[in-house]
Design an enzyme around this catalytic site. Structure first.
Site, mmCIF file in Angstrom:
data_model
loop_
_atom_site.group_PDB
_atom_site.id
_atom_site.type_symbol
_atom_site.label_atom_id
_atom_site.label_comp_id
_atom_site.label_asym_id
_atom_site.label_seq_id
_atom_site.Cartn_x
_atom_site.Cartn_y
_atom_site.Cartn_z
ATOM 1 N N CYS A 145 0.877 -1.165 0.000
ATOM 2 C CA CYS A 145 0.000 0.000 0.000
ATOM 3 C C CYS A 145 0.910 1.208 0.000
ATOM 4 C CB CYS A 145 -0.926 0.013 1.218
ATOM 5 S SG CYS A 145 -1.963 1.499 1.277
ATOM 6 N N CYS B 172 -0.685 4.362 2.468
ATOM 7 C CA CYS B 172 -0.770 4.229 3.934
ATOM 8 C C CYS B 172 -0.496 2.769 4.312
ATOM 9 C CB CYS B 172 -2.118 4.714 4.451
ATOM 10 S SG CYS B 172 -3.537 4.018 3.572
ATOM 11 N N SER B 173 -1.525 2.050 4.743
ATOM 12 C CA SER B 173 -1.307 0.646 5.114
ATOM 13 C C SER B 173 -2.571 -0.170 4.910
ATOM 14 C CB SER B 173 -0.844 0.538 6.571
ATOM 15 O OG SER B 173 -1.798 1.147 7.444
ATOM 16 N N CYS B 174 -3.267 0.058 3.791
ATOM 17 C CA CYS B 174 -4.488 -0.701 3.503
ATOM 18 C C CYS B 174 -4.145 -2.197 3.454
ATOM 19 C CB CYS B 174 -5.085 -0.238 2.178
ATOM 20 S SG CYS B 174 -5.645 1.478 2.220
#
Length: 206
Positions: free
Chosen positions: A109, A112-114
């Site tokens: 990702c 961000c941190s999906c």
């Protein structure tokens, strides 16, 4: 509560420094009425026992033994995964991508941190780090090497950028020598990293 139980529940001698800090913070927030300890325990139990990579491993193992399910997973991952009882926030829209001898898939990702929580649990720290998020796109082969995955030069590496609208699950290749293994045994070979693409499925014990 017996004397033994009371002593056990308050014995922090084996807890690390971070655990002690977390418990102290939890105690203060509970006393001030900011959190409900029952709700907190339920949330912790959910992520420790109900949500995590073991769910994704069962999805992959089913795809390994059931060609019809595999086809459905690759066609409509959200529905296929939900049919096994794994659904919820951060996993509403899923796509499965299958590794082959000529192609290896890697998920990142970049914004961000999906991450697909229902099948993989909470994202590891490295997945959220800036170095991984940038290098996975620029130098995926180097990133894989850092994780101990060295692929032949002819293997294409496809990088998938996970977003809030769509998250990915890598379907790793089934290891050789597993033809006689049942679904439960196969699931034990499937790691979190292999479903992100930074690892491979484990080889069966001799």
């Amino acid at each position: 509560m017996s004397e033994h139980d009371h002593k056990h529940s308050h014995d922090h001698s084996e807890l690390g420094e971070m655990d002690l800090r977390v418990r102290a913070l939890e105690s203060v927030l509970t006393q001030k009425g900011y959190i409900d300890p029952v709700a907190l325990d339920r949330l912790i139990d959910t992520y420790q026992t109900r949500i995590g990579p073991h769910n994704g491993a069962r999805v992959v193992a089913r795809a390994w033994v059931d060609p019809a399910f595999r086809a459905r997973l690759l066609r409509d991952a959200s529905a296929a995964i939900a049919s096994l009882g794994y659904a919820g926030r951060q996993g509403e829209h899923m796509q499965a991508v299958a590794n082959t001898p000529g192609r290896h898939n890697l998920v990142v990702c970049t914004l961000c941190s999906c991450y697909p929580w229902p099948v993989l649990g909470l994202p590891p720290t490295w997945y959220k780090s800036a170095p991984y998020r940038s290098r996975a796109v620029r130098d995926p082969r180097g990133v894989l090497a850092d994780f101990g995955v060295v692929l032949p030069e002819y293997t294409e590496i496809r990088v998938w950028d996970s977003t809030a609208e769509l998250r990915y699950l890598v379907l790793p290749e089934r290891p050789a020598g597993t033809e006689s293994m049942d679904e439960e045994a196969l699931a034990s070979l499937i790691t979190r990293d292999s479903m992100i693409g930074t690892g491979l499925a484990l080889k069966p014990a001799p």
